[in-house]
Design a protein around this motif. Sequence first.
Motif, PDB file in Angstrom:
ATOM      1  N   PRO A 183       0.815  -1.220   0.000  1.00 37.69           N
ATOM      2  CA  PRO A 183       0.000   0.000   0.000  1.00 37.69           C
ATOM      3  C   PRO A 183       0.848   1.268   0.000  1.00 37.69           C
ATOM      4  O   PRO A 183       1.828   1.382   0.748  1.00 37.69           O
ATOM      5  CB  PRO A 183      -0.808  -0.121   1.296  1.00 37.69           C
ATOM      6  N   LEU A 184       0.481   2.190  -0.905  1.00 32.21           N
ATOM      7  CA  LEU A 184       1.027   3.552  -0.971  1.00 32.21           C
ATOM      8  C   LEU A 184       2.511   3.621  -1.315  1.00 32.21           C
ATOM      9  O   LEU A 184       3.082   4.720  -1.342  1.00 32.21           O
ATOM     10  CB  LEU A 184       0.795   4.290   0.361  1.00 32.21           C
ATOM     11  N   LEU A 185       3.146   2.505  -1.621  1.00 35.34           N
ATOM     12  CA  LEU A 185       4.583   2.525  -1.909  1.00 35.34           C
ATOM     13  C   LEU A 185       4.904   3.382  -3.130  1.00 35.34           C
ATOM     14  O   LEU A 185       5.955   4.033  -3.188  1.00 35.34           O
ATOM     15  CB  LEU A 185       5.091   1.093  -2.121  1.00 35.34           C
ATOM     16  N   HIS A 186       3.996   3.426  -4.101  1.00 34.93           N
ATOM     17  CA  HIS A 186       4.253   4.159  -5.336  1.00 34.93           C
ATOM     18  C   HIS A 186       4.206   5.674  -5.145  1.00 34.93           C
ATOM     19  O   HIS A 186       4.507   6.415  -6.082  1.00 34.93           O
ATOM     20  CB  HIS A 186       3.256   3.740  -6.419  1.00 34.93           C
ATOM     21  N   PHE A 187       3.856   6.140  -3.945  1.00 33.02           N
ATOM     22  CA  PHE A 187       3.901   7.577  -3.674  1.00 33.02           C
ATOM     23  C   PHE A 187       5.317   8.039  -3.343  1.00 33.02           C
ATOM     24  O   PHE A 187       5.598   9.240  -3.336  1.00 33.02           O
ATOM     25  CB  PHE A 187       2.954   7.934  -2.528  1.00 33.02           C
ATOM     26  N   LEU A 188       6.219   7.115  -3.064  1.00 34.99           N
ATOM     27  CA  LEU A 188       7.620   7.456  -2.818  1.00 34.99           C
ATOM     28  C   LEU A 188       8.326   7.728  -4.144  1.00 34.99           C
ATOM     29  O   LEU A 188       7.869   7.295  -5.203  1.00 34.99           O
ATOM     30  CB  LEU A 188       8.322   6.305  -2.097  1.00 34.99           C
ATOM     31  N   PRO A 189       9.459   8.436  -4.116  1.00 35.87           N
ATOM     32  CA  PRO A 189      10.256   8.583  -5.337  1.00 35.87           C
ATOM     33  C   PRO A 189      10.607   7.206  -5.903  1.00 35.87           C
ATOM     34  O   PRO A 189      10.767   6.245  -5.140  1.00 35.87           O
ATOM     35  CB  PRO A 189      11.505   9.338  -4.860  1.00 35.87           C
ATOM     36  N   PRO A 190      10.723   7.071  -7.228  1.00 34.21           N
ATOM     37  CA  PRO A 190      10.886   5.750  -7.846  1.00 34.21           C
ATOM     38  C   PRO A 190      11.998   4.891  -7.255  1.00 34.21           C
ATOM     39  O   PRO A 190      11.769   3.720  -6.921  1.00 34.21           O
ATOM     40  CB  PRO A 190      11.159   6.096  -9.311  1.00 34.21           C
ATOM     41  N   ALA A 191      13.196   5.434  -7.127  1.00 31.53           N
ATOM     42  CA  ALA A 191      14.309   4.635  -6.617  1.00 31.53           C
ATOM     43  C   ALA A 191      14.089   4.244  -5.159  1.00 31.53           C
ATOM     44  O   ALA A 191      14.386   3.116  -4.745  1.00 31.53           O
ATOM     45  CB  ALA A 191      15.623   5.402  -6.766  1.00 31.53           C
ATOM     46  N   THR A 192      13.536   5.166  -4.367  1.00 36.86           N
ATOM     47  CA  THR A 192      13.261   4.880  -2.952  1.00 36.86           C
ATOM     48  C   THR A 192      12.207   3.790  -2.814  1.00 36.86           C
ATOM     49  O   THR A 192      12.323   2.893  -1.976  1.00 36.86           O
ATOM     50  CB  THR A 192      12.787   6.156  -2.235  1.00 36.86           C
ATOM     51  N   ALA A 193      11.175   3.851  -3.650  1.00 33.85           N
ATOM     52  CA  ALA A 193      10.123   2.836  -3.608  1.00 33.85           C
ATOM     53  C   ALA A 193      10.683   1.455  -3.923  1.00 33.85           C
ATOM     54  O   ALA A 193      10.319   0.454  -3.286  1.00 33.85           O
ATOM     55  CB  ALA A 193       9.020   3.199  -4.592  1.00 33.85           C
ATOM     56  N   THR A 194      11.581   1.387  -4.890  1.00 35.89           N
ATOM     57  CA  THR A 194      12.167   0.097  -5.260  1.00 35.89           C
ATOM     58  C   THR A 194      13.065  -0.441  -4.156  1.00 35.89           C
ATOM     59  O   THR A 194      13.044  -1.649  -3.854  1.00 35.89           O
ATOM     60  CB  THR A 194      12.948   0.230  -6.579  1.00 35.89           C
ATOM     61  N   LYS A 195      13.828   0.433  -3.520  1.00 36.50           N
ATOM     62  CA  LYS A 195      14.673  -0.009  -2.394  1.00 36.50           C
ATOM     63  C   LYS A 195      13.808  -0.535  -1.253  1.00 36.50           C
ATOM     64  O   LYS A 195      14.123  -1.556  -0.632  1.00 36.50           O
ATOM     65  CB  LYS A 195      15.543   1.150  -1.918  1.00 36.50           C
ATOM     66  N   ALA A 196      12.707   0.172  -0.979  1.00 38.42           N
ATOM     67  CA  ALA A 196      11.806  -0.271   0.090  1.00 38.42           C
ATOM     68  C   ALA A 196      11.192  -1.630  -0.247  1.00 38.42           C
ATOM     69  O   ALA A 196      11.054  -2.504   0.621  1.00 38.42           O
ATOM     70  CB  ALA A 196      10.716   0.768   0.315  1.00 38.42           C
ATOM     71  N   ALA A 197      10.832  -1.826  -1.512  1.00 37.08           N
ATOM     72  CA  ALA A 197      10.274  -3.111  -1.925  1.00 37.08           C
ATOM     73  C   ALA A 197      11.290  -4.231  -1.759  1.00 37.08           C
ATOM     74  O   ALA A 197      10.948  -5.338  -1.320  1.00 37.08           O
ATOM     75  CB  ALA A 197       9.807  -3.033  -3.379  1.00 37.08           C
ATOM     76  N   ASN A 198      12.552  -3.946  -2.066  1.00 32.12           N
ATOM     77  CA  ASN A 198      13.604  -4.951  -1.893  1.00 32.12           C
ATOM     78  C   ASN A 198      13.775  -5.332  -0.428  1.00 32.12           C
ATOM     79  O   ASN A 198      13.980  -6.513  -0.110  1.00 32.12           O
ATOM     80  CB  ASN A 198      14.923  -4.430  -2.463  1.00 32.12           C
ATOM     81  N   ILE A 199      13.683  -4.342   0.449  1.00 28.28           N
ATOM     82  CA  ILE A 199      13.780  -4.620   1.885  1.00 28.28           C
ATOM     83  C   ILE A 199      12.640  -5.535   2.321  1.00 28.28           C
ATOM     84  O   ILE A 199      12.826  -6.426   3.166  1.00 28.28           O
ATOM     85  CB  ILE A 199      13.763  -3.299   2.681  1.00 28.28           C
ATOM     86  N   LEU A 200      11.463  -5.322   1.733  1.00 31.43           N
ATOM     87  CA  LEU A 200      10.302  -6.141   2.046  1.00 31.43           C
ATOM     88  C   LEU A 200      10.272  -7.450   1.254  1.00 31.43           C
ATOM     89  O   LEU A 200       9.312  -8.207   1.341  1.00 31.43           O
ATOM     90  CB  LEU A 200       9.022  -5.347   1.752  1.00 31.43           C
ATOM     91  N   ARG A 201      11.336  -7.681   0.477  1.00 33.70           N
ATOM     92  CA  ARG A 201      11.472  -8.891  -0.343  1.00 33.70           C
ATOM     93  C   ARG A 201      10.345  -9.004  -1.373  1.00 33.70           C
ATOM     94  O   ARG A 201       9.782 -10.062  -1.591  1.00 33.70           O
ATOM     95  CB  ARG A 201      11.540 -10.140   0.536  1.00 33.70           C
ATOM     96  N   ARG A 202      10.060  -7.868  -1.993  1.00 30.73           N
ATOM     97  CA  ARG A 202       9.092  -7.828  -3.086  1.00 30.73           C
ATOM     98  C   ARG A 202       9.820  -7.408  -4.362  1.00 30.73           C
ATOM     99  O   ARG A 202      10.660  -6.509  -4.339  1.00 30.73           O
ATOM    100  CB  ARG A 202       7.978  -6.815  -2.794  1.00 30.73           C
TER     101      ARG A 202
END
Length: 256
Positions: A183-202
């Motif tokens: 939820p709401l991850l795509h509201f972050l800047p693109p590179a930050t959103a991808t790093k956060a997804a990697n941390i969450l193993r997505r």
Amino acid sequence: MVSSFEPIADDLRTALVEHYRVRESRTATTAWQRTLETNSGYAERRTDLVLEIIAAGRGTTGVEGMRVLDLGCGFGSLTVALAARGASVLAIDPNGSRMHVGRSVTEAWGLDARFAQGRMEDLPEMSDGFDIAVANNSLCYVIADRDRSKALKAALAALEPGGHLVIRDPNRRWPQDHFSGVPLLHFLPPATATKAANILRRDRSVVRVRSPRALRRELLRAGFTDVRSVRVSGDRRAGPSRYHHVVARRAEAQDA
């Protein structure tokens, strides 16, 4: 035009399985299976959506006899489906390996389609204008504002006067990130959103997700006219849709 797309979809599915087996060495994960079905079984459905958006902009149905530019074609399943409907298609994508799938199927069926490796923001000048340009879930992969502006201006230049650009892209107003499900991850800047997804193993590509209003501004700045958001069949419920569908026109010479 072909009478039935089902055997072509079967060939797409076979070519995709072979691609993953030989070129990407992927196993049958859930993501792999989703990609497989999206680019084979769903190809005709995606084409119906694109035709519906085209009809909203041009007031005509079908693409038989039209020149179509497929921007960011990926594996080329939409290119195959549009060519099967009678269009003459040029498909562009930076990943030359993946477009081998669509090329092999169009050649096997004798469809009018060409494939070229390249980025939509660096399109070469083309002597013949296209009736329609399509960016199906691909503009979001163009991140920088400067590159997005170049991509849209290049699409405008590739169209003949009166031609239309059709965009199907993730909607920023949707509450969940389209690529990771967070939820709401795509509201972050693109590179930050991808790093956060990697941390969450997505799994998540680096993408920029725009709202319909922001995309409309980009199109108008690029020189398009008659920019319209289209509600497609099956997406008539109230509230934001998961993807937004937009059609825009290159002005006729007398309108300029």
